[in-house]
Design a protein around this motif. Structure first.
Motif, PDB file in Angstrom:
ATOM      1  N   VAL A   1       5.703  54.960  43.943  1.00  0.00           N
ATOM      2  CA  VAL A   1       6.979  55.535  43.513  1.00  0.00           C
ATOM      3  C   VAL A   1       6.831  57.049  43.357  1.00  0.00           C
ATOM      4  CG1 VAL A   1       7.805  53.460  42.323  1.00  0.00           C
ATOM      5  CG2 VAL A   1       6.459  55.135  41.056  1.00  0.00           C
ATOM      6  N   THR A   2       7.976  57.716  43.318  1.00  0.00           N
ATOM      7  CA  THR A   2       8.000  59.153  43.050  1.00  0.00           C
ATOM      8  C   THR A   2       8.108  59.382  41.539  1.00  0.00           C
ATOM      9  OG1 THR A   2      10.415  59.287  43.129  1.00  0.00           O
ATOM     10  CG2 THR A   2       9.213  59.576  45.226  1.00  0.00           C
ATOM     11  N   GLN A   3       7.973  60.635  41.137  1.00  0.00           N
ATOM     12  CA  GLN A   3       8.141  60.974  39.719  1.00  0.00           C
ATOM     13  C   GLN A   3       9.539  60.571  39.227  1.00  0.00           C
ATOM     14  OE1 GLN A   3       5.995  62.318  37.470  1.00  0.00           O
ATOM     15  NE2 GLN A   3       4.305  62.633  38.876  1.00  0.00           N
ATOM     16  N   LEU A   4      10.565  60.840  40.040  1.00  0.00           N
ATOM     17  CA  LEU A   4      11.929  60.482  39.643  1.00  0.00           C
ATOM     18  C   LEU A   4      12.098  58.970  39.571  1.00  0.00           C
ATOM     19  CD1 LEU A   4      14.845  61.115  38.900  1.00  0.00           C
ATOM     20  CD2 LEU A   4      15.338  61.323  41.363  1.00  0.00           C
ATOM     21  N   GLU A   5      11.618  58.249  40.574  1.00  0.00           N
ATOM     22  CA  GLU A   5      11.745  56.784  40.544  1.00  0.00           C
ATOM     23  C   GLU A   5      11.052  56.210  39.313  1.00  0.00           C
ATOM     24  OE1 GLU A   5      11.969  55.742  45.312  1.00  0.00           O
ATOM     25  OE2 GLU A   5      10.018  56.145  44.406  1.00  0.00           O
ATOM     26  N   HIS A   6       9.900  56.753  38.953  1.00  0.00           N
ATOM     27  CA  HIS A   6       9.189  56.278  37.765  1.00  0.00           C
ATOM     28  C   HIS A   6      10.012  56.526  36.499  1.00  0.00           C
ATOM     29  CE1 HIS A   6       5.925  55.233  35.115  1.00  0.00           C
ATOM     30  NE2 HIS A   6       6.009  56.417  34.531  1.00  0.00           N
ATOM     31  N   ALA A   7      10.604  57.700  36.392  1.00  0.00           N
ATOM     32  CA  ALA A   7      11.435  58.020  35.229  1.00  0.00           C
ATOM     33  C   ALA A   7      12.645  57.099  35.152  1.00  0.00           C
ATOM     34  CB  ALA A   7      11.873  59.485  35.291  1.00  0.00           C
ATOM     35  N   LEU A   8      13.326  56.907  36.285  1.00  0.00           N
ATOM     36  CA  LEU A   8      14.510  56.035  36.310  1.00  0.00           C
ATOM     37  C   LEU A   8      14.138  54.595  35.968  1.00  0.00           C
ATOM     38  CD1 LEU A   8      16.266  57.374  39.555  1.00  0.00           C
ATOM     39  CD2 LEU A   8      16.860  57.910  37.170  1.00  0.00           C
TER      40      LEU A   8
ATOM     41  N   SER B   1      11.575  53.584  34.200  1.00  0.00           N
ATOM     42  CA  SER B   1      11.200  53.513  32.784  1.00  0.00           C
ATOM     43  C   SER B   1      12.447  53.429  31.912  1.00  0.00           C
ATOM     44  CB  SER B   1      10.355  54.736  32.396  1.00  0.00           C
ATOM     45  OG  SER B   1       9.132  54.753  33.098  1.00  0.00           O
ATOM     46  N   GLY B   2      13.432  54.273  32.208  1.00  0.00           N
ATOM     47  CA  GLY B   2      14.689  54.226  31.465  1.00  0.00           C
ATOM     48  C   GLY B   2      15.396  52.884  31.640  1.00  0.00           C
ATOM     49  N   ALA B   3      15.388  52.356  32.858  1.00  0.00           N
ATOM     50  CA  ALA B   3      16.039  51.070  33.128  1.00  0.00           C
ATOM     51  C   ALA B   3      15.362  49.934  32.361  1.00  0.00           C
ATOM     52  CB  ALA B   3      16.032  50.777  34.627  1.00  0.00           C
ATOM     53  N   LEU B   4      14.052  49.930  32.337  1.00  0.00           N
ATOM     54  CA  LEU B   4      13.331  48.880  31.610  1.00  0.00           C
ATOM     55  C   LEU B   4      13.634  48.956  30.111  1.00  0.00           C
ATOM     56  CD1 LEU B   4      10.006  49.067  33.616  1.00  0.00           C
ATOM     57  CD2 LEU B   4      11.510  47.064  33.469  1.00  0.00           C
ATOM     58  N   ALA B   5      13.753  50.161  29.581  1.00  0.00           N
ATOM     59  CA  ALA B   5      14.104  50.327  28.168  1.00  0.00           C
ATOM     60  C   ALA B   5      15.503  49.779  27.907  1.00  0.00           C
ATOM     61  CB  ALA B   5      14.009  51.801  27.770  1.00  0.00           C
ATOM     62  N   GLU B   6      16.442  50.104  28.787  1.00  0.00           N
ATOM     63  CA  GLU B   6      17.807  49.588  28.627  1.00  0.00           C
ATOM     64  C   GLU B   6      17.833  48.073  28.717  1.00  0.00           C
ATOM     65  OE1 GLU B   6      20.956  52.940  30.046  1.00  0.00           O
ATOM     66  OE2 GLU B   6      19.950  51.854  31.648  1.00  0.00           O
TER      67      GLU B   6
ATOM     68  N   ASP C   1      -1.770  57.574  23.710  1.00  0.00           N
ATOM     69  CA  ASP C   1      -2.566  56.874  22.704  1.00  0.00           C
ATOM     70  C   ASP C   1      -2.159  55.405  22.589  1.00  0.00           C
ATOM     71  OD1 ASP C   1      -4.190  59.015  22.155  1.00  0.00           O
ATOM     72  OD2 ASP C   1      -3.186  59.574  20.289  1.00  0.00           O
ATOM     73  N   ALA C   2      -0.909  55.094  22.914  1.00  0.00           N
ATOM     74  CA  ALA C   2      -0.479  53.691  22.907  1.00  0.00           C
ATOM     75  C   ALA C   2      -1.261  52.887  23.941  1.00  0.00           C
ATOM     76  CB  ALA C   2       1.024  53.603  23.179  1.00  0.00           C
ATOM     77  N   LYS C   3      -1.544  53.490  25.093  1.00  0.00           N
ATOM     78  CA  LYS C   3      -2.376  52.810  26.099  1.00  0.00           C
ATOM     79  C   LYS C   3      -3.771  52.559  25.531  1.00  0.00           C
ATOM     80  CE  LYS C   3      -3.763  55.278  29.627  1.00  0.00           C
ATOM     81  NZ  LYS C   3      -3.881  55.950  30.949  1.00  0.00           N
ATOM     82  N   ARG C   4      -4.331  53.548  24.883  1.00  0.00           N
ATOM     83  CA  ARG C   4      -5.666  53.412  24.294  1.00  0.00           C
ATOM     84  C   ARG C   4      -5.683  52.314  23.236  1.00  0.00           C
ATOM     85  NH1 ARG C   4      -7.495  58.955  22.181  1.00  0.00           N
ATOM     86  NH2 ARG C   4      -9.549  57.951  22.299  1.00  0.00           N
TER      87      ARG C   4
ATOM     88  N   LYS D   1       4.410  50.016  27.684  1.00  0.00           N
ATOM     89  CA  LYS D   1       4.530  48.824  28.533  1.00  0.00           C
ATOM     90  C   LYS D   1       5.564  49.031  29.637  1.00  0.00           C
ATOM     91  CE  LYS D   1       2.924  45.730  24.919  1.00  0.00           C
ATOM     92  NZ  LYS D   1       3.294  44.700  23.942  1.00  0.00           N
ATOM     93  N   TRP D   2       6.661  49.734  29.328  1.00  0.00           N
ATOM     94  CA  TRP D   2       7.648  50.043  30.368  1.00  0.00           C
ATOM     95  C   TRP D   2       7.042  51.010  31.375  1.00  0.00           C
ATOM     96  CZ3 TRP D   2      11.167  51.284  25.727  1.00  0.00           C
ATOM     97  CH2 TRP D   2      11.656  50.091  25.178  1.00  0.00           C
ATOM     98  N   ASP D   3       6.307  51.979  30.881  1.00  0.00           N
ATOM     99  CA  ASP D   3       5.628  52.947  31.730  1.00  0.00           C
ATOM    100  C   ASP D   3       4.737  52.228  32.747  1.00  0.00           C
ATOM    101  OD1 ASP D   3       4.231  55.176  32.756  1.00  0.00           O
ATOM    102  OD2 ASP D   3       3.249  55.644  30.880  1.00  0.00           O
ATOM    103  N   ASP D   4       3.983  51.250  32.279  1.00  0.00           N
ATOM    104  CA  ASP D   4       3.082  50.506  33.165  1.00  0.00           C
ATOM    105  C   ASP D   4       3.824  49.716  34.231  1.00  0.00           C
ATOM    106  OD1 ASP D   4       0.748  51.348  31.818  1.00  0.00           O
ATOM    107  OD2 ASP D   4       0.952  49.734  30.356  1.00  0.00           O
ATOM    108  N   ARG D   5       5.012  49.240  33.907  1.00  0.00           N
ATOM    109  CA  ARG D   5       5.779  48.415  34.845  1.00  0.00           C
ATOM    110  C   ARG D   5       6.682  49.232  35.763  1.00  0.00           C
ATOM    111  NH1 ARG D   5       9.069  44.964  31.157  1.00  0.00           N
ATOM    112  NH2 ARG D   5      10.065  44.352  33.103  1.00  0.00           N
ATOM    113  N   ALA D   6       6.887  50.508  35.470  1.00  0.00           N
ATOM    114  CA  ALA D   6       7.841  51.342  36.196  1.00  0.00           C
ATOM    115  C   ALA D   6       7.207  51.968  37.435  1.00  0.00           C
ATOM    116  CB  ALA D   6       8.397  52.416  35.265  1.00  0.00           C
ATOM    117  N   LYS D   7       6.625  51.108  38.269  1.00  0.00           N
ATOM    118  CA  LYS D   7       5.906  51.579  39.453  1.00  0.00           C
ATOM    119  C   LYS D   7       6.208  50.679  40.656  1.00  0.00           C
ATOM    120  CE  LYS D   7       2.295  53.220  36.373  1.00  0.00           C
ATOM    121  NZ  LYS D   7       0.920  53.076  35.907  1.00  0.00           N
ATOM    122  N   GLU D   8       7.411  50.141  40.680  1.00  0.00           N
ATOM    123  CA  GLU D   8       7.794  49.158  41.694  1.00  0.00           C
ATOM    124  C   GLU D   8       8.581  49.830  42.817  1.00  0.00           C
ATOM    125  OE1 GLU D   8      10.798  45.382  41.746  1.00  0.00           O
ATOM    126  OE2 GLU D   8       9.627  45.694  39.920  1.00  0.00           O
TER     127      GLU D   8
END
Length: 186
Positions: A25-32, A34-39, A101-104, A154-161
């Motif tokens: 994914v691109t930086q923008l796709e990752h951001a979008l 991540s926001g979608a998973l949160a919503e 730090d949440a990942k750690r 957790k959303w960050d980790d999944r926002a790579k599709e």
């Protein structure tokens, strides 16, 4: 100097097409995403804004594609904070600051978590200080916004599709704009 909504839009328009550190994914796709998973999880607007903006530091501190392969930790979780602090609340900023730090912490408290990390996340984990000790994880979990940071991580980790449908940039900038207005009026 604070970032305006137009500044944030410009960063995504200018650099959003850059690859997201070895991911499909691109930086923008990752951001979008991540926001979608949160919503989708029913998160508050503050946490949706945090999810959308959590990697903005990568766009402000450009280190090239996949800096972890060169042993570089770009400290992105801190880089955007001075620019966002004047316009956004702690409820947006702290999950951003704490998401590394949440990942750690998750690696320390969840036996299956490390095995779910991408290759780049494993590399960056080492550059970011490695897995927390039991005591460090307990201290992290006592911090304000720690639970929000764990969700964001957790959303960050999944926002790579690749090709995952999401709302567009304007939608998430609208969420950020609401949070900016709320912060100014409080």
């Amino acid at each position: 100097m604070a970032l305006s909504l137009d500044d944030i839009r410009s960063l995504f328009e200018r650099y959003g097409s850059l690859a997201y550190s070895g991911e499909p994914v691109t930086q923008l796709e990752h951001a979008l995403q991540s926001g979608a998973l949160a919503e989708e999880a029913g998160a508050s607007d503050e946490l949706v804004a945090a999810a959308f903006l959590h990697d903005l530091g990568h766009l402000l501190n450009l280190q090239g594609e996949t800096p972890t392969q060169r042993g570089v930790d770009d400290l992105h979780q801190y880089f955007a904070l001075p620019f966002l602090r004047p316009v956004l609340s702690e409820g947006v900023l702290e999950p951003i600051r704490l998401h590394v730090d949440a990942k750690r912490c998750l690696c320390a408290i969840d036996a299956t978590y490390f095995g779910q990390l991408s290759a780049d996340s494993v590399r960056s984990l080492q550059l970011q200080g490695g897995i927390f000790s039991k005591e460090e994880a307990e201290a992290f979990l006592r911090k304000p916004y720690a639970e929000d940071a764990l969700c964001l991580r957790k959303w960050d980790d999944r926002a790579k599709e690749k090709d995952r449908p999401t709302s567009d940039l304007d939608h998430y900038l609208g969420v950020v704009e609401r949070m900016m207005h709320r912060h100014v009026t409080i």
